[in-house]
Design a protein around this motif. Structure first.
Motif, PDB file in Angstrom:
ATOM      1  N   GLU A  76       0.809  -1.217   0.000  1.00  0.00           N
ATOM      2  CA  GLU A  76       0.000   0.000   0.000  1.00  0.00           C
ATOM      3  C   GLU A  76       0.846   1.272   0.000  1.00  0.00           C
ATOM      4  O   GLU A  76       0.586   2.228   0.715  1.00  0.00           O
ATOM      5  CB  GLU A  76      -0.986  -0.015   1.171  1.00  0.00           C
ATOM      6  N   THR A  77       1.861   1.261  -0.827  1.00  0.00           N
ATOM      7  CA  THR A  77       2.729   2.415  -0.990  1.00  0.00           C
ATOM      8  C   THR A  77       2.179   3.301  -2.097  1.00  0.00           C
ATOM      9  O   THR A  77       1.735   2.808  -3.126  1.00  0.00           O
ATOM     10  CB  THR A  77       4.147   1.945  -1.355  1.00  0.00           C
ATOM     11  N   ILE A  78       2.230   4.605  -1.866  1.00  0.00           N
ATOM     12  CA  ILE A  78       1.785   5.556  -2.885  1.00  0.00           C
ATOM     13  C   ILE A  78       3.009   5.972  -3.693  1.00  0.00           C
ATOM     14  O   ILE A  78       3.960   6.527  -3.153  1.00  0.00           O
ATOM     15  CB  ILE A  78       1.135   6.794  -2.242  1.00  0.00           C
ATOM     16  N   ILE A  79       2.978   5.675  -4.974  1.00  0.00           N
ATOM     17  CA  ILE A  79       4.071   6.070  -5.867  1.00  0.00           C
ATOM     18  C   ILE A  79       3.499   6.216  -7.274  1.00  0.00           C
ATOM     19  O   ILE A  79       2.575   5.502  -7.652  1.00  0.00           O
ATOM     20  CB  ILE A  79       5.260   5.068  -5.839  1.00  0.00           C
ATOM     21  N   ASN A  80       4.035   7.135  -8.006  1.00  0.00           N
ATOM     22  CA  ASN A  80       3.620   7.356  -9.380  1.00  0.00           C
ATOM     23  C   ASN A  80       4.696   6.749 -10.284  1.00  0.00           C
ATOM     24  O   ASN A  80       5.880   6.893 -10.010  1.00  0.00           O
ATOM     25  CB  ASN A  80       3.476   8.856  -9.636  1.00  0.00           C
ATOM     26  N   PHE A  81       4.280   6.085 -11.323  1.00  0.00           N
ATOM     27  CA  PHE A  81       5.247   5.447 -12.214  1.00  0.00           C
ATOM     28  C   PHE A  81       4.649   5.342 -13.607  1.00  0.00           C
ATOM     29  O   PHE A  81       3.446   5.449 -13.796  1.00  0.00           O
ATOM     30  CB  PHE A  81       5.624   4.049 -11.695  1.00  0.00           C
ATOM     31  N   GLU A  82       5.536   5.156 -14.577  1.00  0.00           N
ATOM     32  CA  GLU A  82       5.084   4.915 -15.942  1.00  0.00           C
ATOM     33  C   GLU A  82       5.974   3.837 -16.544  1.00  0.00           C
ATOM     34  O   GLU A  82       7.159   3.746 -16.235  1.00  0.00           O
ATOM     35  CB  GLU A  82       5.112   6.182 -16.789  1.00  0.00           C
ATOM     36  N   ARG A  83       5.378   3.040 -17.392  1.00  0.00           N
ATOM     37  CA  ARG A  83       6.115   1.935 -17.990  1.00  0.00           C
ATOM     38  C   ARG A  83       7.163   2.462 -18.968  1.00  0.00           C
ATOM     39  O   ARG A  83       6.914   3.371 -19.742  1.00  0.00           O
ATOM     40  CB  ARG A  83       5.165   0.991 -18.716  1.00  0.00           C
ATOM     41  N   ALA A  84       8.320   1.868 -18.885  1.00  0.00           N
ATOM     42  CA  ALA A  84       9.383   2.163 -19.842  1.00  0.00           C
ATOM     43  C   ALA A  84       9.281   1.148 -20.963  1.00  0.00           C
ATOM     44  O   ALA A  84       9.055  -0.036 -20.713  1.00  0.00           O
ATOM     45  CB  ALA A  84      10.749   2.065 -19.162  1.00  0.00           C
ATOM     46  N   GLU A  85       9.430   1.615 -22.181  1.00  0.00           N
ATOM     47  CA  GLU A  85       9.449   0.687 -23.305  1.00  0.00           C
ATOM     48  C   GLU A  85      10.798  -0.022 -23.324  1.00  0.00           C
ATOM     49  O   GLU A  85      11.806   0.530 -22.904  1.00  0.00           O
ATOM     50  CB  GLU A  85       9.252   1.434 -24.624  1.00  0.00           C
TER      51      GLU A  85
END
Length: 179
Positions: free
Chosen positions: A162-171
């Protein structure tokens, strides 16, 4: 395997604001090869805020993780080195212990990567599969600002807590369609 670029979560408005952190932390020493020059423990005072929220992962001004995330990271990278960071908010008598992991810097960005105007940050990460090492977390080596990449299995373990973190997938260049 999938990889993700971590970002600060902008929804967290009351995160700790370190006071004069640049005087206490020679940030250039946080690089691979000079990490041993950082003291084992550093104390930082933070701006007064009765509503301060201590997230499990902070990316600014440098990566700091809570004990909970450190315990997860130790499962994936048992030989990881750390420096302890203590954040103190005097008026409301709050403090939090963080750890700054000694991350390897890996040059793995493809020519297809998209950068900001001065190439200090990655806007869209494209990683070269043949240059990736078997690390669950690392810094991108080709940019001046610190940018952290995590492997999917580690990220999933962190999110289960339940950690809050923002991320985006790397190609991943060279990855199969099913990857």
């Amino acid at each position: 395997m999938k990889y993700f670029l971590l970002h600060e979560d902008k929804r967290i408005v009351d995160s700790p604001q370190l006071i004069n952190w640049h005087k206490n932390m020679p940030i250039q020493k946080l690089r691979w090869g000079t990490y041993h020059e950082i003291p084992p423990k550093t104390v930082f005072f933070i701006k007064e805020n009765k509503n301060v929220y201590f997230p499990d992962i902070m990316l600014f001004p440098f990566l700091m993780i809570s004990r909970k995330i450190k315990d997860v990271l130790d499962l994936y990278e048992p030989n990881m080195g750390y420096r302890q960071m203590i954040l103190i908010e005097n008026k409301n008598e709050r403090c939090m212990q963080y750890f700054t992991p000694h991350l390897m810097r890996i040059d793995c960005l493809s020519k297809k990567t998209e950068y900001n105007f001065d190439h200090s940050e990655v806007k869209k990460a494209v990683l070269e599969q043949n240059r990736l090492m078997d690390k669950c977390i690392f810094e991108l080596g080709e940019v001046s600002n610190r940018q952290v990449i995590v492997r999917q299995d580690f990220l999933e373990s962190v999110l289960r807590r339940e950690t809050i973190i923002n991320f985006e997938r790397a190609e991943i260049e060279g990855e199969s369609e099913n990857g």
